[in-house]
Design a protein around this motif. Sequence first.
Motif, PDB file in Angstrom:
ATOM      1  N   LEU A  60      -8.363  23.073 -12.530  1.00  0.00           N
ATOM      2  CA  LEU A  60      -7.701  23.800 -11.454  1.00  0.00           C
ATOM      3  C   LEU A  60      -7.277  22.855 -10.337  1.00  0.00           C
ATOM      4  CD1 LEU A  60      -6.864  26.450 -10.128  1.00  0.00           C
ATOM      5  CD2 LEU A  60      -9.203  26.673  -9.250  1.00  0.00           C
ATOM      6  N   ALA A  61      -8.131  21.884 -10.003  1.00  0.00           N
ATOM      7  CA  ALA A  61      -7.783  20.910  -8.973  1.00  0.00           C
ATOM      8  C   ALA A  61      -6.542  20.117  -9.362  1.00  0.00           C
ATOM      9  CB  ALA A  61      -8.958  19.968  -8.721  1.00  0.00           C
ATOM     10  N   CYS A  62      -6.467  19.748 -10.634  1.00  0.00           N
ATOM     11  CA  CYS A  62      -5.292  19.024 -11.134  1.00  0.00           C
ATOM     12  C   CYS A  62      -4.030  19.856 -10.952  1.00  0.00           C
ATOM     13  CB  CYS A  62      -5.499  18.671 -12.603  1.00  0.00           C
ATOM     14  SG  CYS A  62      -4.067  17.907 -13.409  1.00  0.00           S
ATOM     15  N   TYR A  63      -4.093  21.124 -11.321  1.00  0.00           N
ATOM     16  CA  TYR A  63      -2.929  21.997 -11.189  1.00  0.00           C
ATOM     17  C   TYR A  63      -2.544  22.208  -9.723  1.00  0.00           C
ATOM     18  CZ  TYR A  63      -3.563  23.191 -16.123  1.00  0.00           C
ATOM     19  OH  TYR A  63      -3.671  23.139 -17.498  1.00  0.00           O
ATOM     20  N   VAL A  95       0.713  12.693 -11.427  1.00  0.00           N
ATOM     21  CA  VAL A  95       1.722  12.428 -12.460  1.00  0.00           C
ATOM     22  C   VAL A  95       2.431  13.711 -12.871  1.00  0.00           C
ATOM     23  CG1 VAL A  95       2.103  11.589 -14.806  1.00  0.00           C
ATOM     24  CG2 VAL A  95       0.516  10.385 -13.298  1.00  0.00           C
ATOM     25  N   LEU A  96       1.654  14.764 -13.063  1.00  0.00           N
ATOM     26  CA  LEU A  96       2.234  16.049 -13.443  1.00  0.00           C
ATOM     27  C   LEU A  96       3.161  16.575 -12.358  1.00  0.00           C
ATOM     28  CD1 LEU A  96       2.467  18.528 -15.253  1.00  0.00           C
ATOM     29  CD2 LEU A  96       0.328  19.372 -14.272  1.00  0.00           C
ATOM     30  N   GLY A  97       2.732  16.514 -11.118  1.00  0.00           N
ATOM     31  CA  GLY A  97       3.565  16.981 -10.020  1.00  0.00           C
ATOM     32  C   GLY A  97       4.837  16.167  -9.854  1.00  0.00           C
ATOM     33  N   GLY A  98       4.722  14.850 -10.015  1.00  0.00           N
ATOM     34  CA  GLY A  98       5.905  14.006  -9.898  1.00  0.00           C
ATOM     35  C   GLY A  98       6.913  14.261 -10.997  1.00  0.00           C
ATOM     36  N   ALA A  99       6.418  14.358 -12.225  1.00  0.00           N
ATOM     37  CA  ALA A  99       7.323  14.616 -13.349  1.00  0.00           C
ATOM     38  C   ALA A  99       7.972  15.988 -13.227  1.00  0.00           C
ATOM     39  CB  ALA A  99       6.559  14.496 -14.665  1.00  0.00           C
ATOM     40  N   ALA A 100       7.180  16.998 -12.857  1.00  0.00           N
ATOM     41  CA  ALA A 100       7.718  18.354 -12.757  1.00  0.00           C
ATOM     42  C   ALA A 100       8.657  18.507 -11.568  1.00  0.00           C
ATOM     43  CB  ALA A 100       6.573  19.355 -12.651  1.00  0.00           C
ATOM     44  N   GLY A 101       8.399  17.781 -10.485  1.00  0.00           N
ATOM     45  CA  GLY A 101       9.266  17.871  -9.310  1.00  0.00           C
ATOM     46  C   GLY A 101      10.694  17.467  -9.612  1.00  0.00           C
ATOM     47  N   ASN A 102      10.849  16.358 -10.312  1.00  0.00           N
ATOM     48  CA  ASN A 102      12.192  15.929 -10.699  1.00  0.00           C
ATOM     49  C   ASN A 102      12.764  16.780 -11.820  1.00  0.00           C
ATOM     50  OD1 ASN A 102      12.494  13.851  -8.813  1.00  0.00           O
ATOM     51  ND2 ASN A 102      11.513  12.345 -10.146  1.00  0.00           N
ATOM     52  N   LEU A 103      11.875  17.349 -12.649  1.00  0.00           N
ATOM     53  CA  LEU A 103      12.352  18.204 -13.733  1.00  0.00           C
ATOM     54  C   LEU A 103      12.996  19.475 -13.182  1.00  0.00           C
ATOM     55  CD1 LEU A 103      12.530  18.509 -16.791  1.00  0.00           C
ATOM     56  CD2 LEU A 103      10.293  19.639 -16.733  1.00  0.00           C
ATOM     57  N   VAL A 104      12.499  19.964 -12.063  1.00  0.00           N
ATOM     58  CA  VAL A 104      13.125  21.123 -11.417  1.00  0.00           C
ATOM     59  C   VAL A 104      14.582  20.825 -11.101  1.00  0.00           C
ATOM     60  CG1 VAL A 104      13.117  22.574  -9.346  1.00  0.00           C
ATOM     61  CG2 VAL A 104      10.966  22.024 -10.487  1.00  0.00           C
TER      62      VAL A 104
END
Length: 217
Positions: A38-41, A127-136
């Motif tokens: 949950l912390a990761c998400y 890493v997940l947030g960075g990848a998903a941020g640009n994916l948006v």
Amino acid sequence: MQTAGGATLSEDTQPDTDMAGNPERDDETPKRRPGLMLACYLIAAAAIGLDQLTKVLVLDNIDQGEPVRILGGLVYLSLTFNSGAAFSMFTDYTWVLAIVATCVVVFLIFLARRIVYPAWSIALGLVLGGAAGNLVDRYLRAPSNPGDPLDGDFAQGHVVDFISVFKPHGEVFAIFNLADSALVCGVILIVLLELTGRGFSPQSRSPRPEPEPEPGK
């Protein structure tokens, strides 16, 4: 001494044994911790939200050809749109980059379910947030009108970059955004964890067996 049931008191003090007669030991392997997942998400969600918020503010307040100088010239807000990967590579393969980034994000989402160490929840979250941020941006922003997320071809969006260090227009270093920063920080943390023996899995942290001494020594 025997009890009324015929069992000796000494049996009560002996460790439990398995079917082979070997003493059973508690499993010391760290188990998956839902709180770390949950912390990761949450870290990823915070990175995505902050990244998208800053992009909206920049799009609403900064003209592409007029960079804004802040922090005494250490940083310039220099708006640009990147159809490629980091350092503007593969600019003609936007849709391919979107597919690759999607696979990475899905993989990280499932990998987060196996986190057992707190530091890895931070690293994977960044890493997940960075990848998903640009994916948006890839999926929702349009190359013809980057300010309108509903205009343009699907998965052909250009990433909004706006941070230029030392000089405007990326004259010293490639222009980036907060999603890039989160991604880079997460990768650096992962490398440091691996180099210092703090691997992702418990098996990667197991001490290596000492070599057996040679006969005669």
